[in-house]
Write a protein that holds these residues in place. Sequence first.
Motif, PDB file in Angstrom:
ATOM      1  N   GLN A  75       0.843  -1.175   0.000  1.00  0.00           N
ATOM      2  CA  GLN A  75       0.000   0.000   0.000  1.00  0.00           C
ATOM      3  C   GLN A  75       0.884   1.232   0.000  1.00  0.00           C
ATOM      4  N   ALA A  76       0.800   2.007  -1.065  1.00  0.00           N
ATOM      5  CA  ALA A  76       1.488   3.293  -1.090  1.00  0.00           C
ATOM      6  C   ALA A  76       0.822   4.209  -0.067  1.00  0.00           C
ATOM      7  N   THR A  77       1.535   5.217   0.377  1.00  0.00           N
ATOM      8  CA  THR A  77       1.009   6.120   1.395  1.00  0.00           C
ATOM      9  C   THR A  77      -0.346   6.676   0.955  1.00  0.00           C
ATOM     10  N   GLY A  78      -1.360   6.397   1.756  1.00  0.00           N
ATOM     11  CA  GLY A  78      -2.703   6.884   1.439  1.00  0.00           C
ATOM     12  C   GLY A  78      -3.332   6.242   0.236  1.00  0.00           C
ATOM     13  N   GLY A  79      -2.759   5.118  -0.214  1.00  0.00           N
ATOM     14  CA  GLY A  79      -3.208   4.551  -1.466  1.00  0.00           C
ATOM     15  C   GLY A  79      -3.994   3.274  -1.353  1.00  0.00           C
ATOM     16  N   THR A  80      -4.194   2.672  -2.491  1.00  0.00           N
ATOM     17  CA  THR A  80      -4.961   1.439  -2.575  1.00  0.00           C
ATOM     18  C   THR A  80      -4.093   0.229  -2.223  1.00  0.00           C
ATOM     19  N   LEU A  81      -4.742  -0.901  -2.043  1.00  0.00           N
ATOM     20  CA  LEU A  81      -4.046  -2.139  -1.690  1.00  0.00           C
ATOM     21  C   LEU A  81      -3.763  -2.939  -2.955  1.00  0.00           C
ATOM     22  N   GLN A  82      -2.503  -3.252  -3.167  1.00  0.00           N
ATOM     23  CA  GLN A  82      -2.093  -4.018  -4.322  1.00  0.00           C
ATOM     24  C   GLN A  82      -1.645  -5.403  -3.864  1.00  0.00           C
ATOM     25  N   GLN A  83      -2.340  -6.439  -4.345  1.00  0.00           N
ATOM     26  CA  GLN A  83      -1.933  -7.798  -3.988  1.00  0.00           C
ATOM     27  C   GLN A  83      -0.650  -8.151  -4.727  1.00  0.00           C
ATOM     28  N   LEU A  84       0.344  -8.639  -3.998  1.00  0.00           N
ATOM     29  CA  LEU A  84       1.641  -8.970  -4.584  1.00  0.00           C
ATOM     30  C   LEU A  84       1.779 -10.476  -4.830  1.00  0.00           C
ATOM     31  N   PHE A  85       1.549 -11.252  -3.795  1.00  0.00           N
ATOM     32  CA  PHE A  85       1.746 -12.700  -3.853  1.00  0.00           C
ATOM     33  C   PHE A  85       0.669 -13.387  -3.041  1.00  0.00           C
ATOM     34  N   TYR A  86       0.448 -14.662  -3.351  1.00  0.00           N
ATOM     35  CA  TYR A  86      -0.329 -15.494  -2.460  1.00  0.00           C
ATOM     36  C   TYR A  86       0.246 -16.895  -2.460  1.00  0.00           C
ATOM     37  N   SER A  87      -0.059 -17.618  -1.387  1.00  0.00           N
ATOM     38  CA  SER A  87       0.466 -18.968  -1.228  1.00  0.00           C
ATOM     39  C   SER A  87      -0.582 -19.836  -0.557  1.00  0.00           C
ATOM     40  N   ILE A  88      -0.831 -21.020  -1.121  1.00  0.00           N
ATOM     41  CA  ILE A  88      -1.816 -21.911  -0.526  1.00  0.00           C
ATOM     42  C   ILE A  88      -1.157 -23.069   0.218  1.00  0.00           C
ATOM     43  N   THR A  89       0.152 -23.240   0.044  1.00  0.00           N
ATOM     44  CA  THR A  89       0.817 -24.329   0.732  1.00  0.00           C
ATOM     45  C   THR A  89       2.318 -24.069   0.813  1.00  0.00           C
ATOM     46  N   VAL A  90       2.987 -24.802   1.661  1.00  0.00           N
ATOM     47  CA  VAL A  90       4.438 -24.663   1.828  1.00  0.00           C
ATOM     48  C   VAL A  90       5.148 -24.857   0.496  1.00  0.00           C
ATOM     49  N   HIS A 140     -19.405   8.115  15.447  1.00  0.00           N
ATOM     50  CA  HIS A 140     -18.621   8.727  16.512  1.00  0.00           C
ATOM     51  C   HIS A 140     -17.340   9.264  15.899  1.00  0.00           C
ATOM     52  N   TRP A 141     -16.706  10.239  16.540  1.00  0.00           N
ATOM     53  CA  TRP A 141     -15.487  10.817  15.975  1.00  0.00           C
ATOM     54  C   TRP A 141     -14.431   9.743  15.734  1.00  0.00           C
ATOM     55  N   SER A 142     -14.426   8.702  16.577  1.00  0.00           N
ATOM     56  CA  SER A 142     -13.420   7.640  16.435  1.00  0.00           C
ATOM     57  C   SER A 142     -13.654   6.765  15.200  1.00  0.00           C
ATOM     58  N   ASP A 143     -14.784   6.963  14.526  1.00  0.00           N
ATOM     59  CA  ASP A 143     -15.029   6.233  13.281  1.00  0.00           C
ATOM     60  C   ASP A 143     -14.288   6.858  12.101  1.00  0.00           C
ATOM     61  N   SER A 144     -13.676   8.009  12.312  1.00  0.00           N
ATOM     62  CA  SER A 144     -12.897   8.648  11.247  1.00  0.00           C
ATOM     63  C   SER A 144     -11.730   7.744  10.871  1.00  0.00           C
ATOM     64  N   ALA A 145     -11.684   7.343   9.602  1.00  0.00           N
ATOM     65  CA  ALA A 145     -10.675   6.394   9.128  1.00  0.00           C
ATOM     66  C   ALA A 145     -10.912   6.166   7.644  1.00  0.00           C
ATOM     67  N   VAL A 146     -10.118   5.287   7.071  1.00  0.00           N
ATOM     68  CA  VAL A 146     -10.355   4.848   5.694  1.00  0.00           C
ATOM     69  C   VAL A 146     -11.006   3.472   5.743  1.00  0.00           C
ATOM     70  N   TYR A 147     -12.025   3.287   4.919  1.00  0.00           N
ATOM     71  CA  TYR A 147     -12.776   2.035   4.885  1.00  0.00           C
ATOM     72  C   TYR A 147     -12.579   1.360   3.532  1.00  0.00           C
ATOM     73  N   PHE A 148     -12.289   0.068   3.599  1.00  0.00           N
ATOM     74  CA  PHE A 148     -12.056  -0.706   2.382  1.00  0.00           C
ATOM     75  C   PHE A 148     -13.063  -1.840   2.267  1.00  0.00           C
ATOM     76  N   CYS A 149     -13.573  -1.990   1.064  1.00  0.00           N
ATOM     77  CA  CYS A 149     -14.434  -3.112   0.713  1.00  0.00           C
ATOM     78  C   CYS A 149     -13.567  -4.169   0.028  1.00  0.00           C
ATOM     79  N   ALA A 150     -13.784  -5.439   0.354  1.00  0.00           N
ATOM     80  CA  ALA A 150     -12.989  -6.519  -0.232  1.00  0.00           C
ATOM     81  C   ALA A 150     -13.898  -7.572  -0.842  1.00  0.00           C
ATOM     82  N   VAL A 151     -13.469  -8.107  -1.962  1.00  0.00           N
ATOM     83  CA  VAL A 151     -14.224  -9.146  -2.669  1.00  0.00           C
ATOM     84  C   VAL A 151     -13.286 -10.294  -3.016  1.00  0.00           C
ATOM     85  N   ARG A 152     -13.700 -11.504  -2.677  1.00  0.00           N
ATOM     86  CA  ARG A 152     -12.945 -12.669  -3.115  1.00  0.00           C
ATOM     87  C   ARG A 152     -13.851 -13.531  -3.979  1.00  0.00           C
ATOM     88  N   PRO A 153     -13.570 -13.582  -5.279  1.00  0.00           N
ATOM     89  CA  PRO A 153     -14.308 -14.502  -6.142  1.00  0.00           C
ATOM     90  C   PRO A 153     -13.878 -15.935  -5.841  1.00  0.00           C
TER      91      PRO A 153
END
Lengths: 110, 112
Positions: free
Chosen positions: A38-53, B82-95
């Motif tokens: 995640q870049a500062t203030g940015g989006t989440l970029q998936q890099l790698f995943y692993s399902i087993t050793v 509440h003020w403590s709810d101030s943050a960034v919120y992310f939605c996630a999807v796993r197909p």
Amino acid sequence: AQTIHQWPVAEIKAVGSPLSLGCTIKGKSSPNLYWYWQATGGTLQQLFYSITVGQVESVVQLNLSASRPKDDQFILSTEKLLLSHSGFYLCACWTDQAPLFGEGTRLSVL
Amino acid sequence: TQTVSQSDAHVTVFEGDSVELRCNYSYGGSIYLSWYIQHHGRGLQFLLKYYSGNPVVQGVNGFEAEFSKSDSSFHLRKASVHWSDSAVYFCAVRPNNNRIFFGDGTQLVVKP
């Protein structure tokens, strides 16, 4: 309950130096594991995943590599850091129908 | 291209207001949906999830979300912030594979 521990909490490194970030999962066997950047203030970029050793799939490499040396461990590394590697690295484990995240590692490359 | 869309980059409300943070996705089939909160400089904390059953799910700290198959949406709501709810919120999807996709996040600012 599952827990994820990431280490180190933060790193300041020089351009061209090596890097190793770690992630350990407790409380779940054979977890699916993920690395995100995640870049500062940015989006989440998936890099790698692993399902087993020993098995790692690359999504976006960014001149990084990952390894799964043990069932409960996931390592992110590079031999030569770039300025663009700065950011926040998050490890996640798939558990109970949703990903569980570690607290992250803040990396500053100077 | 399959996507997760959080249409509002920034939302500002006053303490005690209700809020809805929007999440739309374009993946088909069975999917896992979840919401996370990220306070500045911290990791992502789980709020709630949905896979099947009652489309309205309750989460931590008074958050709830509603799944709509027809709208391909999973909007997050809170009746009184509440003020403590101030943050960034992310939605996630796993197909139905090993990828987890995130929206770009919504910055929620709660003013006193």
